[in-house]
Design a protein around this motif. Structure first.
Motif, PDB file in Angstrom:
ATOM      1  N   PHE A 369       2.677 -15.053  -4.373  1.00  0.00           N
ATOM      2  CA  PHE A 369       2.117 -14.369  -3.208  1.00  0.00           C
ATOM      3  C   PHE A 369       0.976 -13.459  -3.650  1.00  0.00           C
ATOM      4  O   PHE A 369       0.901 -13.046  -4.814  1.00  0.00           O
ATOM      5  N   VAL A 370       0.056 -13.182  -2.718  1.00  0.00           N
ATOM      6  CA  VAL A 370      -1.083 -12.318  -2.987  1.00  0.00           C
ATOM      7  C   VAL A 370      -1.274 -11.383  -1.803  1.00  0.00           C
ATOM      8  O   VAL A 370      -1.256 -11.823  -0.652  1.00  0.00           O
ATOM      9  N   ILE A 371      -1.435 -10.112  -2.089  1.00  0.00           N
ATOM     10  CA  ILE A 371      -1.710  -9.150  -1.028  1.00  0.00           C
ATOM     11  C   ILE A 371      -3.068  -8.518  -1.302  1.00  0.00           C
ATOM     12  O   ILE A 371      -3.308  -8.004  -2.399  1.00  0.00           O
ATOM     13  N   TYR A 372      -3.955  -8.616  -0.308  1.00  0.00           N
ATOM     14  CA  TYR A 372      -5.287  -8.042  -0.481  1.00  0.00           C
ATOM     15  C   TYR A 372      -5.373  -6.695   0.226  1.00  0.00           C
ATOM     16  O   TYR A 372      -4.823  -6.515   1.314  1.00  0.00           O
ATOM     17  N   HIS A 373      -6.046  -5.759  -0.391  1.00  0.00           N
ATOM     18  CA  HIS A 373      -6.363  -4.518   0.292  1.00  0.00           C
ATOM     19  C   HIS A 373      -7.635  -3.935  -0.287  1.00  0.00           C
ATOM     20  O   HIS A 373      -7.903  -4.091  -1.468  1.00  0.00           O
ATOM     21  N   LEU A 376      -6.613   0.857  -3.268  1.00  0.00           N
ATOM     22  CA  LEU A 376      -5.648   0.622  -4.329  1.00  0.00           C
ATOM     23  C   LEU A 376      -4.253   1.154  -3.982  1.00  0.00           C
ATOM     24  O   LEU A 376      -3.244   0.517  -4.233  1.00  0.00           O
ATOM     25  N   GLN A 377      -4.215   2.331  -3.373  1.00  0.00           N
ATOM     26  CA  GLN A 377      -2.964   3.058  -3.222  1.00  0.00           C
ATOM     27  C   GLN A 377      -1.857   2.282  -2.476  1.00  0.00           C
ATOM     28  O   GLN A 377      -0.726   2.218  -2.953  1.00  0.00           O
ATOM     29  N   PRO A 378      -2.176   1.665  -1.330  1.00  0.00           N
ATOM     30  CA  PRO A 378      -1.102   0.953  -0.618  1.00  0.00           C
ATOM     31  C   PRO A 378      -0.500  -0.163  -1.471  1.00  0.00           C
ATOM     32  O   PRO A 378       0.703  -0.421  -1.387  1.00  0.00           O
ATOM     33  N   LEU A 379      -1.334  -0.774  -2.322  1.00  0.00           N
ATOM     34  CA  LEU A 379      -0.832  -1.856  -3.168  1.00  0.00           C
ATOM     35  C   LEU A 379       0.030  -1.304  -4.290  1.00  0.00           C
ATOM     36  O   LEU A 379       1.050  -1.899  -4.664  1.00  0.00           O
ATOM     37  N   ALA A 380      -0.350  -0.148  -4.819  1.00  0.00           N
ATOM     38  CA  ALA A 380       0.433   0.463  -5.889  1.00  0.00           C
ATOM     39  C   ALA A 380       1.840   0.774  -5.382  1.00  0.00           C
ATOM     40  O   ALA A 380       2.837   0.453  -6.038  1.00  0.00           O
ATOM     41  N   THR A 381       1.922   1.360  -4.205  1.00  0.00           N
ATOM     42  CA  THR A 381       3.223   1.685  -3.617  1.00  0.00           C
ATOM     43  C   THR A 381       4.031   0.414  -3.381  1.00  0.00           C
ATOM     44  O   THR A 381       5.222   0.347  -3.686  1.00  0.00           O
ATOM     45  N   CYS A 382       3.359  -0.592  -2.853  1.00  0.00           N
ATOM     46  CA  CYS A 382       4.031  -1.853  -2.557  1.00  0.00           C
ATOM     47  C   CYS A 382       4.556  -2.484  -3.837  1.00  0.00           C
ATOM     48  O   CYS A 382       5.686  -2.958  -3.893  1.00  0.00           O
ATOM     49  N   GLN A 396       1.261  -7.818 -10.638  1.00  0.00           N
ATOM     50  CA  GLN A 396       0.033  -7.307 -11.226  1.00  0.00           C
ATOM     51  C   GLN A 396      -0.950  -6.898 -10.135  1.00  0.00           C
ATOM     52  O   GLN A 396      -1.076  -7.568  -9.116  1.00  0.00           O
ATOM     53  N   ILE A 397      -1.622  -5.778 -10.366  1.00  0.00           N
ATOM     54  CA  ILE A 397      -2.715  -5.416  -9.480  1.00  0.00           C
ATOM     55  C   ILE A 397      -4.004  -5.690 -10.228  1.00  0.00           C
ATOM     56  O   ILE A 397      -4.165  -5.268 -11.377  1.00  0.00           O
ATOM     57  N   SER A 398      -4.917  -6.437  -9.612  1.00  0.00           N
ATOM     58  CA  SER A 398      -6.169  -6.692 -10.299  1.00  0.00           C
ATOM     59  C   SER A 398      -7.353  -6.441  -9.392  1.00  0.00           C
ATOM     60  O   SER A 398      -7.251  -6.442  -8.165  1.00  0.00           O
ATOM     61  N   GLU A 399      -8.464  -6.200 -10.051  1.00  0.00           N
ATOM     62  CA  GLU A 399      -9.703  -5.939  -9.343  1.00  0.00           C
ATOM     63  C   GLU A 399     -10.771  -6.753 -10.040  1.00  0.00           C
ATOM     64  O   GLU A 399     -10.832  -6.798 -11.260  1.00  0.00           O
ATOM     65  N   SER A 400     -11.610  -7.382  -9.253  1.00  0.00           N
ATOM     66  CA  SER A 400     -12.660  -8.195  -9.844  1.00  0.00           C
ATOM     67  C   SER A 400     -13.958  -7.401  -9.911  1.00  0.00           C
ATOM     68  O   SER A 400     -14.230  -6.562  -9.062  1.00  0.00           O
ATOM     69  N   TRP A 401     -14.734  -7.675 -10.936  1.00  0.00           N
ATOM     70  CA  TRP A 401     -16.008  -6.985 -11.152  1.00  0.00           C
ATOM     71  C   TRP A 401     -17.069  -8.057 -11.252  1.00  0.00           C
ATOM     72  O   TRP A 401     -16.909  -9.028 -11.996  1.00  0.00           O
ATOM     73  N   GLY A 423     -12.525  -4.940  -3.534  1.00  0.00           N
ATOM     74  CA  GLY A 423     -11.142  -4.941  -3.095  1.00  0.00           C
ATOM     75  C   GLY A 423     -10.160  -5.209  -4.224  1.00  0.00           C
ATOM     76  O   GLY A 423     -10.546  -5.541  -5.341  1.00  0.00           O
ATOM     77  N   TYR A 424      -8.872  -5.037  -3.920  1.00  0.00           N
ATOM     78  CA  TYR A 424      -7.809  -5.175  -4.912  1.00  0.00           C
ATOM     79  C   TYR A 424      -6.813  -6.246  -4.486  1.00  0.00           C
ATOM     80  O   TYR A 424      -6.628  -6.483  -3.293  1.00  0.00           O
ATOM     81  N   LEU A 425      -6.193  -6.860  -5.482  1.00  0.00           N
ATOM     82  CA  LEU A 425      -5.178  -7.874  -5.208  1.00  0.00           C
ATOM     83  C   LEU A 425      -3.879  -7.504  -5.898  1.00  0.00           C
ATOM     84  O   LEU A 425      -3.872  -7.169  -7.085  1.00  0.00           O
ATOM     85  N   LEU A 426      -2.797  -7.564  -5.149  1.00  0.00           N
ATOM     86  CA  LEU A 426      -1.476  -7.454  -5.752  1.00  0.00           C
ATOM     87  C   LEU A 426      -0.889  -8.858  -5.769  1.00  0.00           C
ATOM     88  O   LEU A 426      -0.790  -9.507  -4.724  1.00  0.00           O
ATOM     89  N   THR A 427      -0.530  -9.343  -6.960  1.00  0.00           N
ATOM     90  CA  THR A 427      -0.011 -10.697  -7.071  1.00  0.00           C
ATOM     91  C   THR A 427       1.372 -10.674  -7.681  1.00  0.00           C
ATOM     92  O   THR A 427       1.722  -9.754  -8.422  1.00  0.00           O
ATOM     93  N   GLY A 428       2.150 -11.680  -7.389  1.00  0.00           N
ATOM     94  CA  GLY A 428       3.483 -11.782  -7.960  1.00  0.00           C
ATOM     95  C   GLY A 428       4.106 -13.121  -7.653  1.00  0.00           C
ATOM     96  O   GLY A 428       3.522 -13.951  -6.952  1.00  0.00           O
TER      97      GLY A 428
END
Lengths: 439, 278
Positions: A369-373, A376-382, A396-401, A423-428
């Motif tokens: 699954f992937v959650i986009y936001h 950063l903060q809402p993903l960290a909590t999640c 993992q939380i990742s950010e693309s550059w 944006g940031y991605l939370l994946t798992g």
């Protein structure tokens, strides 16, 4: 070969690399200065400068063709031109000159006297039907300082004038890539500031491929739904879920040239329809989500109100094929029995954890699954909660550059401006809760 | 690896069967691929995805990682049914993702001049169940170009070669009109020379660098300044008592920061679109 492209063969023998009446196109004006989507209907027009031109001449042309505005007896019209040659000249000229460039700007004074042609002169030329290219040449001939410029700035001057007096329109196929780029550039808020590199990571992390059943919560006006459907190629499903009564709008989906086959696989189902019946009455958390979704609903209305934006011209027409029907019952039953093969959440205004808590259990074991936001903060909590609840692994939380470069002989460097947040991605990966690993 | 065979699709009821390829997750930083046999006893087994495969495959060459891979697949505009050419095959990290993008009706033709490397790649694709989507050829693309039978067939071409400019004329011939090419090079001098060569046949030439940053997340416990006691909070002796105090009064929040060490450079990605002839 493209004739094998599954999508198109299913919808007839149309060559997907040639435009057709009613297709959606991406128009790139002056090398990305302005980008807009259009549908090639009979009456479709484009406004360039102060001229309105019909898009009729674009029908039946290969994608990748360039056009410029010519003035004929019946007014301005678009005519096809060969690939822009200026860029190539630049390269050759630079090769020999750049090394021994001895000119510089010490003698250039900014006093607005260098150009002897006046605005009225140019208007006069235009009235007489002088072409844009000829005006550019005249401007160069009448510039007192042109010869003193370096080869590089001469070219810059030429390109600047060409964009103004002889604009080029390039016809592109709309793909998730170009649609995302265009929105990010002009209307980032509409797609939650999801940058194209982040979108591509999202699709990879979610393992989206033909024959997958992808559950999405897409509050980015259908960008995610469209991008997923593009990768499914009409095989498998992308199912949009929502709380309450109304599914989220997916207007962007209409910009893709999806076949009917693909459109049929873009469906929606409410959360309660997807959840196993025993669970739907119990938890308070669902109510909570419903509450939250009110915000979403308000926004739904906002989003679905007819848009008068630059990006979408002529797209509103009712002729386009319909995507986003209700999910068929047998599909829903199969998802209930087997689980989805991936999950993507992009809900900028809802709490990530309250969604993940409900949707992650609808995934098959071992499914990603992937959650986009954009924050950063809402993903960290999640992520923290998913960890504590032992619902997933490989979190993992990742950010693309992403940085673009100007590459020119002896003048290569990164672009002066870049986007610093895509944006940031939370994946798992979902795990089974029951079996505990033996110590 | 791909859900082409419906009987092997993931589902709640799907159990790992004899002969399945799984990725074993030991810790957050240790994973390995295992072919399941009757006697295997392990927990934390995953169905492989190209992303997991990239993390566990055996490195025969420097490989491409997920940020570059995803960007390439997106920019090459790959969809099911596309035909894509790749050179060199290397360790097959990108190939796996290309195959996922074009499945089930498209095809990846990948070439490497190293015979043994090509053979190992073939074995890997057999193992991951991709062999019907990928053809591995042994060929020096820089020297000989792509084979003539692929002329005008490719939707996209990917080059990862030491001298990509030598292969660009041949790549242009393989592409369909408006098709997209990508060249991956670690050095800017390679990019410079490639862009020169591209100008002859291509338009819309753009060069990017893309990197991935990851974050560590933990629960932080911050005491209020007023409850602390100057230098004493740093003294080892009273640290425990101090901390108990802080825990009672402090605020628990989830905090995140970028991981310390990260990849600073992988390579430049240059994309270009074949000129559209009149």
């Amino acid at each position: 070969m493209s004739s094998k492209n599954s999508d198109e063969t299913l919808s007839g023998n149309r060559n997907p690399r040639i435009t057709w009446e009613g297709c959606s196109v991406l128009l790139d004006i002056n090398d990305g200065d302005r980008v807009l989507f259009s549908r090639l209907n009979g009456g479709a027009k484009i406004k360039i400068g102060n001229k309105n031109c019909s898009l009729q001449p674009l029908i039946g042309c290969p994608f990748g063709s360039s056009f410029q505005v010519d003035v004929g007896e019946d007014g301005p019209f678009l005519s096809r031109v060969g690939p822009a040659s200026e860029g190539n000249n630049l390269g050759e000229k630079m090769d020999c000159e750049v090394m021994e460039e001895c000119r510089d700007n010490r003698a250039l004074v900014d006093n607005n006297t260098a150009q002897t042609l006046t605005g009225e002169d140019i208007d006069e030329m235009r009235r007489k039907g002088v072409t844009g290219d000829e005006i550019v040449e005249a401007l160069i001939a009448n510039s007192a300082t042109f010869d003193k410029k370096t080869a590089f700035s001469q070219e810059k001057y030429r390109i600047k004038k060409q964009k103004k007096y002889a604009p080029r329109i390039l016809v592109r196929r709309p793909f998730a890539r170009s649609i995302c780029e265009a929105y990010f550039k002009k209307q980032g808020e509409k797609i939650g500031f999801l940058r194209v590199d982040t979108l591509s990571l999202l699709l990879s992390f979610a393992n989206v491929t033909s024959h997958s059943d992808v559950l999405v919560l897409d509050m980015l006006d259908g960008l995610i739904t469209g991008a997923v459907a593009e990768r499914l190629g009409g095989m498998g499903y992308v199912c949009n879920t929502y709380c309450g009564m109304t599914p989220y709008p997916i207007n962007i989906v209409r910009m893709f040239n999806f076949s009917n086959e693909t459109c049929k696989k873009i469906v929606h189902a409410s959360l309660s329809e997807l959840q196993p019946s025993s669970r739907s009455e119990n938890s308070t958390s669902i109510d909570q989500i419903e509450d939250d979704s009110d915000i979403g609903k308000v926004q739904n209305k906002e989003m679905s109100s007819p848009s008068t934006i630059d990006l979408v011209s002529n797209i509103e027409s009712g002729k386009s094929i319909k995507a986003g029907d209700k999910a068929p019952l047998d599909a829903i039953n199969s998802w209930k029995e087997n689980g989805f093969s991936s999950l993507i959440i992009a809900a900028p205004d809802l709490d990530a954890w309250s969604i993940a808590k409900e949707l992650v259990p609808l995934l098959s074991y071992s499914a990603p699954f992937v959650i986009y936001h954009q924050y950063l903060q809402p993903l960290a909590t999640c992520m923290h909660n998913l960890q504590t609840e032992k619902m997933a692994i490989s979190l993992q939380i990742s950010e693309s550059w992403l940085r673009e470069y100007q590459v020119l002989p002896s003048r290569t460097h990164p672009h002066m401006q870049m986007s610093s947040s895509g944006g940031y991605l939370l994946t798992g990966i979902r795990i089974t809760a029951s079996e505990k690993s033996p110590a | 690896m791909l859900p082409i065979d419906p009987t092997k699709k993931l589902s709640f009821n799907r159990r790992i069967a004899d002969g399945d390829l799984v990725i074993v997750y030991e810790r957050y930083d240790t994973m390995k691929p295992i072919k399941v046999s009757e006697k295997g006893v392990l927990q934390n087994r995953f169905a492989p995805t190209p992303e997991l495969w990239t993390l566990v495959l055996s490195h025969r060459t420097q490989i491409l990682y997920i940020a570059d891979i995803s960007f390439v697949v997106m920019y090459l505009e790959l969809v099911p049914g596309c035909v894509v050419l790749e050179s060199g095959t290397g360790s097959g990290s990108l190939t796996t993702s290309l195959a996922r993008a074009v499945a089930p009706t498209g095809h990846v033709h990948t070439f490497d001049f190293h015979e043994q490397r090509a053979a190992s790649a073939r074995e890997d694709f057999e193992r991951t169940g991709l062999s019907s989507l990928v053809t591995v050829g042994v060929r020096d693309i820089q020297g000989e170009g792509f084979p003539d039978q692929l002329l005008g067939q490719a939707d996209s071409v990917f080059l990862d070669l030491p001298q990509p400019w030598l292969a660009i004329p041949s790549a242009a011939k393989m592409l369909q009109q408006d098709g997209v090419l990508c060249s991956f090079s670690p050095c800017i001098e390679q990019v410079q020379k490639s862009c020169e060569a591209l100008k002859l046949y291509f338009t819309d030439i753009r060069t990017f660098e893309v990197l991935l940053q990851t974050y560590e997340v933990r629960e932080g416990n911050f005491g209020s300044w007023q409850d602390s006691d100057g230098a004493s909070s740093f003294l080892k002796g009273c640290k425990k008592r101090q901390r108990n105090n802080l825990e009672a009064s402090g605020t628990q929040t989830v905090i995140a920061r970028r991981n310390g060490e990260t990849r600073g450079h992988t390579g430049y990605l240059t994309f270009a679109r074949l000129n559209c002839s009149m």
